[in-house]
Motif scaffolding. Sequence first.
Motif, PDB file in Angstrom:
ATOM      1  N   VAL A  24       0.839  -1.205   0.000  1.00  0.00           N
ATOM      2  CA  VAL A  24       0.000   0.000   0.000  1.00  0.00           C
ATOM      3  C   VAL A  24       0.870   1.249   0.000  1.00  0.00           C
ATOM      4  O   VAL A  24       2.073   1.189   0.233  1.00  0.00           O
ATOM      5  N   ARG A  26       0.702   4.807   2.179  1.00  0.00           N
ATOM      6  CA  ARG A  26       0.003   5.533   3.248  1.00  0.00           C
ATOM      7  C   ARG A  26      -0.132   6.982   2.793  1.00  0.00           C
ATOM      8  O   ARG A  26       0.834   7.598   2.357  1.00  0.00           O
ATOM      9  N   ARG A  32       2.686  10.808   0.378  1.00  0.00           N
ATOM     10  CA  ARG A  32       2.486   9.386   0.086  1.00  0.00           C
ATOM     11  C   ARG A  32       3.741   8.624   0.510  1.00  0.00           C
ATOM     12  O   ARG A  32       4.840   9.011   0.177  1.00  0.00           O
ATOM     13  N   GLY A  72     -13.379   2.382  -3.530  1.00  0.00           N
ATOM     14  CA  GLY A  72     -12.563   2.495  -4.730  1.00  0.00           C
ATOM     15  C   GLY A  72     -13.239   1.918  -5.945  1.00  0.00           C
ATOM     16  O   GLY A  72     -14.370   1.436  -5.886  1.00  0.00           O
ATOM     17  N   THR A  78      -8.990   2.618  -1.542  1.00  0.00           N
ATOM     18  CA  THR A  78      -8.444   3.104  -0.281  1.00  0.00           C
ATOM     19  C   THR A  78      -8.986   2.257   0.854  1.00  0.00           C
ATOM     20  O   THR A  78     -10.106   1.772   0.812  1.00  0.00           O
ATOM     21  N   ALA A  80      -9.437   2.719   4.854  1.00  0.00           N
ATOM     22  CA  ALA A  80      -9.386   3.614   6.003  1.00  0.00           C
ATOM     23  C   ALA A  80      -9.446   2.760   7.265  1.00  0.00           C
ATOM     24  O   ALA A  80     -10.386   1.993   7.447  1.00  0.00           O
ATOM     25  N   VAL A  89      -5.272   6.470   6.220  1.00  0.00           N
ATOM     26  CA  VAL A  89      -5.784   6.031   4.931  1.00  0.00           C
ATOM     27  C   VAL A  89      -4.631   5.444   4.130  1.00  0.00           C
ATOM     28  O   VAL A  89      -3.552   6.030   4.044  1.00  0.00           O
ATOM     29  N   TYR A  90      -4.896   4.275   3.549  1.00  0.00           N
ATOM     30  CA  TYR A  90      -3.915   3.562   2.749  1.00  0.00           C
ATOM     31  C   TYR A  90      -4.513   3.325   1.368  1.00  0.00           C
ATOM     32  O   TYR A  90      -5.709   3.072   1.246  1.00  0.00           O
ATOM     33  N   GLU A  91      -3.685   3.415   0.337  1.00  0.00           N
ATOM     34  CA  GLU A  91      -4.154   3.230  -1.029  1.00  0.00           C
ATOM     35  C   GLU A  91      -3.434   2.059  -1.673  1.00  0.00           C
ATOM     36  O   GLU A  91      -2.247   1.840  -1.437  1.00  0.00           O
ATOM     37  N   THR A  94      -7.625  -2.470  -5.169  1.00  0.00           N
ATOM     38  CA  THR A  94      -8.915  -2.605  -4.482  1.00  0.00           C
ATOM     39  C   THR A  94      -9.185  -4.031  -4.028  1.00  0.00           C
ATOM     40  O   THR A  94      -9.611  -4.252  -2.885  1.00  0.00           O
TER      41      THR A  94
END
Length: 110
Positions: A24, A26, A32, A72, A78, A80, A89-91, A94
């Motif tokens: 991920v 953050r 980021r 997403g 994302t 949360a 929040v992490y991306e 999906t």
Amino acid sequence: MVEHGKGHPDRLPAGEQAIAQVTVDRLDEDGRHEGRLVLTADRIYFFDDEQGGGSHDDIIDHIRFQGAEVTGDDEIGTLALSWSDQGKVYEGDTLELRAFKDAIDDQLNP
């Protein structure tokens, strides 16, 4: 509660075994940060792969954990995480984030 940990990001503390892991980024006020979320029986770790020394790693104890939500599209999502009236929040991918959230749910709500 999130604490800043020390140590190499490839190693969990003695006695900790990974249940699930996801790559991920953050997202926070500093921008980021590339890394990995790792779920264990007692904690969720974020290992900041950019810093390497562990000074920016997050440690979330399950006892303080309040919830997780994934949003997403088909590719980028994302996750949360919230605990003790705080959150991060992490991306990432999906599908992988949903699988990680499911692992959290299974671990905390058997």
